[in-house]
Design a protein around this motif. Structure first.
Motif, PDB file in Angstrom:
ATOM      1  N   ILE A  62       0.860  -1.187   0.000  1.00 53.59           N
ATOM      2  CA  ILE A  62       0.000   0.000   0.000  1.00 53.59           C
ATOM      3  C   ILE A  62       0.896   1.237   0.000  1.00 53.59           C
ATOM      4  O   ILE A  62       1.923   1.262   0.677  1.00 53.59           O
ATOM      5  N   GLY A  63       0.481   2.262  -0.701  1.00 53.10           N
ATOM      6  CA  GLY A  63       1.260   3.497  -0.770  1.00 53.10           C
ATOM      7  C   GLY A  63       1.124   4.102  -2.150  1.00 53.10           C
ATOM      8  O   GLY A  63       0.466   3.528  -3.019  1.00 53.10           O
ATOM      9  N   CYS A  64       1.740   5.263  -2.355  1.00 49.89           N
ATOM     10  CA  CYS A  64       1.688   5.882  -3.691  1.00 49.89           C
ATOM     11  C   CYS A  64       2.303   4.925  -4.711  1.00 49.89           C
ATOM     12  O   CYS A  64       1.709   4.638  -5.754  1.00 49.89           O
ATOM     13  N   THR A  65       3.495   4.429  -4.404  1.00 49.16           N
ATOM     14  CA  THR A  65       4.194   3.527  -5.327  1.00 49.16           C
ATOM     15  C   THR A  65       3.335   2.301  -5.626  1.00 49.16           C
ATOM     16  O   THR A  65       3.234   1.846  -6.766  1.00 49.16           O
ATOM     17  N   HIS A  81      -0.536  -3.581   3.302  1.00 46.19           N
ATOM     18  CA  HIS A  81       0.662  -2.777   3.551  1.00 46.19           C
ATOM     19  C   HIS A  81       1.779  -3.680   4.100  1.00 46.19           C
ATOM     20  O   HIS A  81       1.583  -4.372   5.107  1.00 46.19           O
ATOM     21  N   GLY A 105       6.930   0.926  -2.008  1.00 46.67           N
ATOM     22  CA  GLY A 105       7.670   2.035  -1.403  1.00 46.67           C
ATOM     23  C   GLY A 105       8.623   1.595  -0.299  1.00 46.67           C
ATOM     24  O   GLY A 105       8.621   0.438   0.139  1.00 46.67           O
ATOM     25  N   ASP A 106       9.411   2.548   0.180  1.00 44.66           N
ATOM     26  CA  ASP A 106      10.378   2.251   1.245  1.00 44.66           C
ATOM     27  C   ASP A 106       9.663   1.971   2.561  1.00 44.66           C
ATOM     28  O   ASP A 106      10.078   1.097   3.326  1.00 44.66           O
ATOM     29  N   GLY A 107       8.554   2.653   2.821  1.00 45.51           N
ATOM     30  CA  GLY A 107       7.786   2.374   4.035  1.00 45.51           C
ATOM     31  C   GLY A 107       7.255   0.957   3.991  1.00 45.51           C
ATOM     32  O   GLY A 107       7.335   0.196   4.956  1.00 45.51           O
ATOM     33  N   ASP A 108       6.738   0.591   2.846  1.00 49.69           N
ATOM     34  CA  ASP A 108       6.133  -0.720   2.664  1.00 49.69           C
ATOM     35  C   ASP A 108       7.171  -1.840   2.788  1.00 49.69           C
ATOM     36  O   ASP A 108       6.953  -2.831   3.498  1.00 49.69           O
ATOM     37  N   ILE A 112       7.293  -1.584   7.558  1.00 44.80           N
ATOM     38  CA  ILE A 112       6.336  -2.616   7.986  1.00 44.80           C
ATOM     39  C   ILE A 112       6.655  -3.981   7.369  1.00 44.80           C
ATOM     40  O   ILE A 112       6.435  -5.019   7.984  1.00 44.80           O
ATOM     41  N   ASN A 134      11.398   7.257  -1.624  1.00 44.52           N
ATOM     42  CA  ASN A 134      11.199   8.717  -1.653  1.00 44.52           C
ATOM     43  C   ASN A 134      11.427   9.313  -0.254  1.00 44.52           C
ATOM     44  O   ASN A 134      11.097  10.466  -0.002  1.00 44.52           O
ATOM     45  N   THR A 136      10.058   8.957   2.564  1.00 38.46           N
ATOM     46  CA  THR A 136       8.920   9.335   3.408  1.00 38.46           C
ATOM     47  C   THR A 136       7.743   8.387   3.179  1.00 38.46           C
ATOM     48  O   THR A 136       7.750   7.595   2.234  1.00 38.46           O
ATOM     49  N   TYR A 137       6.735   8.475   4.076  1.00 39.84           N
ATOM     50  CA  TYR A 137       5.453   7.811   3.828  1.00 39.84           C
ATOM     51  C   TYR A 137       4.616   8.827   3.055  1.00 39.84           C
ATOM     52  O   TYR A 137       3.956   9.675   3.666  1.00 39.84           O
ATOM     53  N   ALA A 138       4.658   8.740   1.757  1.00 39.40           N
ATOM     54  CA  ALA A 138       4.047   9.810   0.959  1.00 39.40           C
ATOM     55  C   ALA A 138       2.512   9.760   0.985  1.00 39.40           C
ATOM     56  O   ALA A 138       1.860  10.777   1.234  1.00 39.40           O
ATOM     57  N   LEU A 139       1.952   8.570   0.757  1.00 42.29           N
ATOM     58  CA  LEU A 139       0.490   8.486   0.604  1.00 42.29           C
ATOM     59  C   LEU A 139      -0.249   9.024   1.818  1.00 42.29           C
ATOM     60  O   LEU A 139      -1.302   9.651   1.706  1.00 42.29           O
ATOM     61  N   THR A 140       0.309   8.780   2.996  1.00 42.06           N
ATOM     62  CA  THR A 140      -0.399   9.187   4.216  1.00 42.06           C
ATOM     63  C   THR A 140       0.024  10.580   4.705  1.00 42.06           C
ATOM     64  O   THR A 140      -0.328  10.976   5.811  1.00 42.06           O
TER      65      THR A 140
HETATM   66  C1  LIG Z   1      -1.311  -2.082   8.383  1.00 42.31           C
HETATM   67  C2  LIG Z   1      -1.333  -0.688   7.865  1.00 42.31           C
HETATM   68  N1  LIG Z   1      -0.683   0.291   8.532  1.00 42.31           N
HETATM   69  C3  LIG Z   1      -0.684   1.550   8.068  1.00 42.31           C
HETATM   70  C4  LIG Z   1      -1.326   1.867   6.923  1.00 42.31           C
HETATM   71  C5  LIG Z   1      -1.347   3.290   6.434  1.00 42.31           C
HETATM   72  N2  LIG Z   1      -0.444   3.491   5.340  1.00 42.31           N
HETATM   73  C6  LIG Z   1      -0.864   3.439   4.049  1.00 42.31           C
HETATM   74  S1  LIG Z   1       0.350   3.766   2.966  1.00 42.31           S
HETATM   75  C7  LIG Z   1       1.461   4.001   4.209  1.00 42.31           C
HETATM   76  C8  LIG Z   1       2.889   4.393   3.951  1.00 42.31           C
HETATM   77  C9  LIG Z   1       3.299   4.387   2.540  1.00 42.31           C
HETATM   78  O1  LIG Z   1       4.650   4.727   2.436  1.00 42.31           O
HETATM   79  P1  LIG Z   1       5.587   4.027   1.413  1.00 42.31           P
HETATM   80  O2  LIG Z   1       5.477   2.566   1.487  1.00 42.31           O
HETATM   81  O3  LIG Z   1       6.960   4.601   1.586  1.00 42.31           O
HETATM   82  O4  LIG Z   1       4.979   4.415  -0.010  1.00 42.31           O
HETATM   83  P2  LIG Z   1       4.846   5.827  -0.742  1.00 42.31           P
HETATM   84  O5  LIG Z   1       3.455   6.306  -0.472  1.00 42.31           O
HETATM   85  O6  LIG Z   1       5.882   6.744  -0.163  1.00 42.31           O
HETATM   86  O7  LIG Z   1       5.087   5.479  -2.175  1.00 42.31           O
HETATM   87  C10 LIG Z   1       0.885   3.819   5.456  1.00 42.31           C
HETATM   88  C11 LIG Z   1       1.597   3.990   6.738  1.00 42.31           C
HETATM   89  C12 LIG Z   1      -1.993   0.832   6.230  1.00 42.31           C
HETATM   90  N3  LIG Z   1      -2.632   1.044   5.068  1.00 42.31           N
HETATM   91  N4  LIG Z   1      -1.983  -0.422   6.719  1.00 42.31           N
END
Ligand SMILES: Cc1ncc(C[n+]2csc(CCOP(=O)(O)OP(=O)(O)O)c2C)c(N)n1
Length: 287
Positions: A62-65, A81, A105-108, A112, A134, A136-140
């Motif tokens: 989950i995320g922008c990427t 995610h 993404g890097d957060g993904d 987590i 990127n 950061t956690y961009a989407l949120t």
């Molecule tokens: C279990 C869970 N925790 C938190 C979230 C909220 N959440 C959605 S996207 C995201 C972070 C995305 O960051 P990244 O993976 O770096 O992708 P980007 O948007 O930067 O491409 C979070 C914390 C979620 N959807 N599910």
């Protein structure tokens, strides 16, 4: 007189679900640049007969990427995610002829999903992971990620990040999978070549792509426009040959070391599994 509207066809149209466009990425975002390089590499490998595009499948968290899984014309799963790697692992185990690509993404992948990353790399499991960093956690909305440079402001660290930063490439390289590389969206032609190299290989392949997030990361860190952020990344992303992974740097002020740090052909997880367990009715290899 009835006017016929001319439909313009672009070279990657066959690789995109064009009916889903326009995409959701902001102006100045690097995700599209990385995805474009990846799609070109798949197209070229398919046209050269190296891989069959019908075997390619995309897995994102989950995320922008992660939204990329909705735009590409492959079988794709937009997983939970952090869980793109285990879902891709399951698909490859169920059908070893698939070519799974995790694109997230890097957060993904590093936060987590960090535990999955660690063990997939350790096992040298047969998937390609492309991590768009990127910072950061961009989407949120710009919360702190493990990849956010120390000292840099985010929505959750308004006075600057007090934590040590995670150099994901260095971490993965320490686990010695078959392929580890880091490049930047400011090096798009090289990216395409590197994807082409990594895609047909066996084992675990990890490519980190340093990327621009102007709207979220750039805004919090004082960059006025996409060009400023892109120029900064271009300046610090330095391609180097290294003799030890200790030389890899992730230093936002001076140097983010880029390059192909590991490229080898050790037996992969599935090579070992098929050799030792000989699962009946299953063939690994030819895609
Ligand atoms: C279990 C869970 N925790 C938190 C979230 C909220 N959440 C959605 S996207 C995201 C972070 C995305 O960051 P990244 O993976 O770096 O992708 P980007 O948007 O930067 O491409 C979070 C914390 C979620 N959807 N599910």
């Amino acid at each position: 007189m009835v006017e016929t509207q001319e439909v313009i066809k672009y070279p990657l149209d066959d690789y995109l679900r064009t009916e889903r466009l326009p995409h959701i990425w902001c102006p100045g975002c690097g995700i599209g640049m990385a995805l474009q390089a990846l799609l070109w590499s798949i197209k070229e490998l398919h046209e050269q007969g190296v891989i069959d595009r019908k075997k390619v499948c995309f897995f994102t968290g989950i995320g922008c990427t992660a939204r990329a899984s909705g735009f590409v014309k492959f079988d794709a799963i937009h997983a939970l995610h952090g869980r793109a790697i285990p879902v891709a692992t399951g698909a490859k185990l169920g059908n070893p002829s698939l070519i799974p690509i995790v694109f997230s993404g890097d957060g993904d992948i590093a936060a987590i999903g960090g535990n999955h990353l660690l063990h997939a790399a350790r096992r040298n499991f047969d998937i390609l992971v492309v991590m768009i960093n990127n910072m950061t956690y961009a989407l949120t909305g710009g919360q702190l990620a493990p990849t956010t440079p120390t000292g840099v402001r985010s929505t959750t660290t308004p006075r600057g990040n007090p934590e040590n930063v995670m150099d994901t490439t260095k971490f993965v390289a320490s686990l010695r999978p078959n392929f580890v590389a880091r490049y930047s969206v400011t090096q798009p032609t090289i990216l395409r070549t590197v994807f082409k190299k990594a895609l047909p290989k066996r084992g675990f392949r990890f490519i980190e792509v340093m990327s621009t997030c102007t709207e979220i990361f750039g805004r919090h860190t004082g960059f006025r426009d996409p060009y400023e952020l892109y120029s900064r990344l271009k300046k610090i992303c330095k391609i180097k040959k290294i003799s030890s992974i200790d030389e890899i740097k992730y230093d936002w002020e001076n140097e983010i070391t880029c390059g192909t740090f590991i490229d080898k052909d050790d037996p992969s997880f599935l090579d070992m599994y098929f050799k030792m367990y000989k699962p009946r009715g299953m063939v690994y290899g030819e895609s």
